[in-house]
Design a protein around this motif. Structure first.
Motif, mmCIF file in Angstrom:
data_model
loop_
_atom_site.group_PDB
_atom_site.id
_atom_site.type_symbol
_atom_site.label_atom_id
_atom_site.label_comp_id
_atom_site.label_asym_id
_atom_site.label_seq_id
_atom_site.Cartn_x
_atom_site.Cartn_y
_atom_site.Cartn_z
ATOM 1 N N THR A 38 0.815 -1.219 0.000
ATOM 2 C CA THR A 38 0.000 0.000 0.000
ATOM 3 C C THR A 38 0.844 1.263 0.000
ATOM 4 N N LEU A 39 1.925 1.271 0.764
ATOM 5 C CA LEU A 39 2.672 2.507 1.016
ATOM 6 C C LEU A 39 3.883 2.692 0.119
ATOM 7 N N THR A 40 4.359 1.618 -0.540
ATOM 8 C CA THR A 40 5.484 1.761 -1.470
ATOM 9 C C THR A 40 5.136 1.123 -2.811
ATOM 10 N N PRO A 41 4.114 1.645 -3.492
ATOM 11 C CA PRO A 41 3.661 1.011 -4.727
ATOM 12 C C PRO A 41 4.489 1.375 -5.960
ATOM 13 N N ASP A 42 5.459 2.286 -5.837
ATOM 14 C CA ASP A 42 6.241 2.708 -6.995
ATOM 15 C C ASP A 42 7.718 2.826 -6.618
ATOM 16 N N ARG A 43 8.557 3.104 -7.631
ATOM 17 C CA ARG A 43 10.006 3.141 -7.414
ATOM 18 C C ARG A 43 10.422 4.262 -6.473
ATOM 19 N N ILE A 44 9.756 5.403 -6.575
ATOM 20 C CA ILE A 44 10.148 6.537 -5.738
ATOM 21 C C ILE A 44 9.932 6.215 -4.262
ATOM 22 N N ARG A 45 8.755 5.707 -3.921
ATOM 23 C CA ARG A 45 8.475 5.414 -2.515
ATOM 24 C C ARG A 45 9.258 4.204 -2.006
#
Length: 399
Positions: free
Chosen positions: A145-152
């Motif tokens: 939920t909280l890190t769904p992409d490369r940036i996060r």
């Protein structure tokens, strides 16, 4: 007539107080499964069954409490109690939801103290192995939920490195601040949901006073504790600070609390034993504070630690209510929250390695039990409390 009217009002308030208390006592006795599960229980009891709040009102309260530091499910309960019975209702909701698990963990700590200091026995090691599987499940769910992409995901990695480089409370706080700044710079805030007026009559003036009190205690307690050299005040300061600075609640309290209390108040071994026990009881995981307080100084210290870790939740959630509608529509604030939440995943990863994995998995038997516990949690969807109890039994038999 005036006297009779006043008596009627007092009786009505008492009735609401006990109504809220009994509803949340039921939830405190039956709400297993962590913050997300708690929110589901709340919705079923408050929105569907009792109609105390509309669906949109409940969703808005949940959004607010997820935006703030502290235990989200307890803060939702406080806000619901406030909406139903004002200040008495808020106190009733918190007390009833917290009391069962706090009492159970206090008694567990006392039993451990009576049984060779609470640091021996195969079943205690089984609790630590169970904690490995439970924390792994929590990290996986939060990461989706909280890190769904490369940036996060990169923010999470940076926060994990910060926690390793600075293995103290400052490392945890620095990781969250870094994540928030990174989020404001590189992330976009989520689009707010449709506006819904919260049924909570708190003025902005009262909210400002509560917010001032929140920060005054956060900044002033360390100075007062250092001057007075009081153990109880030092405990109050430590647990208030932990409750005030933890984003995400639940398992996220583990790294910051470990940095604050190990080895100053309890040993790492006792800390992990209590954490495993906290997974086996219903209600908020923050009642882990009652276990640590009991281990340090009996029932008085248990009360001090429990009240302190939740006090910041009272202050911050009630102070934010009058300003929520403005804050929820501010893109920079939401982007900062996204970055801070991603950093939380990194902090949990650091804590998962040390102390959870390093203390729980020490040989092939531990690893096998951990695989079995993970299979029950991930594949068979077994409740965490049952997995904890089964690991305790397995530890007693095989270790």
């Amino acid at each position: 007539m005036i006297g009779n009217g006043t008596a009627v009002e007092i009786n009505a308030r008492k009735g609401i107080f006990f109504e809220v208390f009994l509803v949340f006592l039921k939830l405190g006795l039956t709400s297993f499964g962590g913050p997300v599960a708690h929110l589901g229980y709340f919705r079923s009891e408050i929105v569907e069954k009792r109609k105390w709040l509309s669906e949109s009102n409940y969703a808005d309260i949940v959004a607010l409490c997820q935006f703030l530091p502290g235990p989200a499910s307890s803060q939702v309960g406080i806000a619901i109690g406030m909406s139903r019975g004002e200040w008495r209702g808020a106190l009733a909701a918190w007390t009833a939801f917290t009391l069962p698990s706090a009492r159970a963990l206090y008694l567990f700590a006392q039993a451990m103290a009576a049984a060779s200091g609470g640091s021996s026995g195969g079943w205690l090691h089984g609790l630590k192995v169970a904690a490995v599987a439970v924390v792994a499940l929590a990290i996986l769910g939060m990461a989706r939920t909280l890190t769904p992409d490369r940036i996060r995901a990169s923010v999470a990695a940076m926060a994990m490195v910060a926690a390793f480089v600075l293995p103290s409370a400052w490392g945890q706080i620095g990781g969250i601040v870094l994540g928030a700044l990174f989020g404001m710079t590189f992330l976009k805030g989520d689009m707010p949901s449709a506006a819904a007026a919260l049924p909570l009559a708190i003025s902005r003036r009262v909210g400002a006073v509560l917010l001032f009190t929140f920060f005054a205690l956060l900044l002033g307690l360390p100075l007062i504790a250092a001057m007075l050299k009081s153990r109880d005040l030092a405990l109050f300061d430590t647990f208030y600070r932990v409750g005030a600075l933890v984003f995400g609640g639940g398992h996220v309290v583990l790294p910051l609390l470990k940095a604050e209390v190990v080895p100053h108040f309890v040993s790492e071994n006792d800390f992990l034993t209590g954490y495993g026990a906290a997974e086996a009881v219903p209600g908020p995981l923050f009642t882990f504070a009652a276990y640590i307080g009991s281990a340090v100084g009996g029932w008085k210290a248990a009360v001090v630690c429990t009240v302190a870790i939740f006090l910041s939740s009272f202050l911050i959630v009630l102070s934010a209510l009058p300003f929520w509608n403005d804050l929820r529509n501010h893109p920079s604030a939401r982007a900062a929250l996204n970055g801070a939440n991603a950093a939380v995943v990194g902090l949990l990863l650091a804590a998962f390695y040390d102390p959870v994995w390093s203390a729980g998995i020490t040989n092939r038997t531990d690893f096998a039990l951990r695989i079995a516990a993970s299979l029950l949690l991930f594949c068979w969807k077994t409740p965490p409390w049952l997995v904890v109890m089964l690991c305790g039994v397995a530890g007693q038999v095989f270790m």
